[in-house]
Design an enzyme around this catalytic site. Structure first.
Site, PDB file in Angstrom:
ATOM      1  N   TYR A 100     -10.136  -9.813  -7.503  1.00  0.00           N
ATOM      2  CA  TYR A 100      -9.103 -10.128  -8.489  1.00  0.00           C
ATOM      3  C   TYR A 100      -9.437 -11.367  -9.306  1.00  0.00           C
ATOM      4  CZ  TYR A 100      -6.568  -6.509  -6.121  1.00  0.00           C
ATOM      5  OH  TYR A 100      -6.219  -5.298  -5.582  1.00  0.00           O
ATOM      6  N   LYS A 129      -2.867  -2.262   7.720  1.00  0.00           N
ATOM      7  CA  LYS A 129      -4.099  -1.786   8.344  1.00  0.00           C
ATOM      8  C   LYS A 129      -4.365  -2.526   9.648  1.00  0.00           C
ATOM      9  CE  LYS A 129      -6.579  -0.170   4.237  1.00  0.00           C
ATOM     10  NZ  LYS A 129      -7.806  -0.317   3.420  1.00  0.00           N
ATOM     11  N   ARG A 176       0.854  -1.182   0.000  1.00  0.00           N
ATOM     12  CA  ARG A 176       0.000   0.000   0.000  1.00  0.00           C
ATOM     13  C   ARG A 176       0.890   1.232   0.000  1.00  0.00           C
ATOM     14  NH1 ARG A 176      -2.477  -3.409   3.989  1.00  0.00           N
ATOM     15  NH2 ARG A 176      -4.579  -4.074   3.375  1.00  0.00           N
ATOM     16  N   ARG A 221      -0.363  -1.954  -7.121  1.00  0.00           N
ATOM     17  CA  ARG A 221      -0.783  -3.003  -6.172  1.00  0.00           C
ATOM     18  C   ARG A 221      -1.801  -3.933  -6.833  1.00  0.00           C
ATOM     19  NH1 ARG A 221      -1.567  -4.358  -0.573  1.00  0.00           N
ATOM     20  NH2 ARG A 221      -3.773  -4.517   0.031  1.00  0.00           N
ATOM     21  N   HIS A 278      -1.955   2.660  -6.344  1.00  0.00           N
ATOM     22  CA  HIS A 278      -2.802   1.504  -6.075  1.00  0.00           C
ATOM     23  C   HIS A 278      -2.946   0.624  -7.312  1.00  0.00           C
ATOM     24  CE1 HIS A 278      -4.840  -0.034  -2.617  1.00  0.00           C
ATOM     25  NE2 HIS A 278      -5.940  -0.313  -3.282  1.00  0.00           N
ATOM     26  N   HIS A 289      -5.008  -8.650   3.212  1.00  0.00           N
ATOM     27  CA  HIS A 289      -6.457  -8.513   3.354  1.00  0.00           C
ATOM     28  C   HIS A 289      -6.940  -9.338   4.541  1.00  0.00           C
ATOM     29  CE1 HIS A 289      -7.214  -7.352  -1.136  1.00  0.00           C
ATOM     30  NE2 HIS A 289      -6.870  -6.333  -0.391  1.00  0.00           N
TER      31      HIS A 289
END
Length: 297
Positions: free
Chosen positions: A275, A171, A146, A243, A240, A266
């Protein structure tokens, strides 16, 4: 207000203006949405509408081509009006309370093709700052970082050359380690030779500006946009997207969704499943181009 405005709607708008200090723009928008509701409901008075009426009206707006966000704005205005009606007009229940707009279609993230990614990263740097840029972009694409994770990297921390990994704080404070490819490691080595000529003595950031301070997210976006335009890729490239490209290309090659989930950091597999749609798009294009019964005449 026009002469045929519902008196309850007029009273609600006056209440918003006097009690809630709503702006003129807000009042105009709400008046427009309530006029839309009155048109849909005619000749039934607004005070007599039920939840099934509101759902039917939302369906009609959707069938007419109104987007999910626009319908959500309409429902929000209607809900506010009926909430006022339950307090000031003794309406038994708010008919909009549990009505939700149609689900917006999932927007698939755009990804570069492998050839586009190669063209972007194989451009030769011309100075020290461009060596920094290539190292940043190689690391984005190599490890699927990220933007916030990349700019927070420090010299001597996070990147393990022996294991060829980078460890970042993602995150929700979760730490993860992901592989770093040979091209990215080589680009980092080239930048680290130049970095002492730019970084301030007390600056710990791995990637620094020409004035020696840590790169900001905005600065990285700007440099990537400039780099991509000089490569004449024909698409707007943002961090992004690199990514996304990392995830899409790993999934296309491996088919291992769980591995991609771990690499991206994630928390839920559902975040990664988008994806699979990208992968299907790629397969569909191949099919359309190659299958004799799929080719267009």
């Amino acid at each position: 207000m026009t002469g045929d405005t519902d008196p309850d709607v007029a009273a609600w708008l006056e209440w918003l203006a006097s009690q809630r200090r709503a702006s003129a723009l807000t009042l105009t928008a709400y008046a427009r949405e309530l006029a839309r509701l009155s048109e849909l409901a005619a000749p039934t008075p607004l005070a007599r509408l039920a939840p099934h009426d509101i759902r039917r009206f939302a369906g009609r707006l959707h069938a007419a081509g109104l987007g999910s966000r626009s319908i959500a704005r309409a429902l929000s205005a209607w809900r506010g009006f009926y909430r006022w009606m339950t307090h000031y007009r003794d309406l038994a229940a708010n008919p909009v309370e549990h009505v939700r707009p149609p689900r917006a279609p999932t927007r698939l993230p755009r990804a570069l093709s492998p050839d586009q990614a190669a063209a972007l990263l194989e451009r030769q740097p011309e100075d020290g700052l461009q060596l920094r840029d290539r190292a940043m972009f190689e690391l984005f694409y190599s490890s699927g970082l990220r933007l916030a994770e990349l700019v927070s990297l420090d010299v001597g921390h996070g990147i393990d050359r022996l294991d060829a990994t980078v460890t970042v704080l993602g995150k929700r404070g979760k730490t993860r380690s992901v592989p770093v490819g040979r091209a990215a490691l080589a680009a980092l080595d080239a930048w680290l030779v130049e970095r002492p000529g730019f970084a301030r003595p007390d600056e710990s950031a791995l990637f620094v500006t020409r004035t020696g301070t840590r790169m900001s997210s905005g600065a990285v976006r700007s440099r990537l946009d400039l780099w991509a335009r000089r490569c004449a890729l024909g698409v707007h490239v943002h961090p992004h997207m690199l990514r996304h490209s990392f995830a899409s290309h790993v999934l296309q090659s491996s088919g291992d969704l769980r591995a991609v989930q771990e690499l991206l950091g994630h928390a839920s597999i559902r975040s990664t499943q988008v994806y699979t749609h990208l992968d299907f798009q790629h397969l569909a294009k191949v099919y359309d181009a190659a299958h004799p019964r799929a080719r267009r005449k």
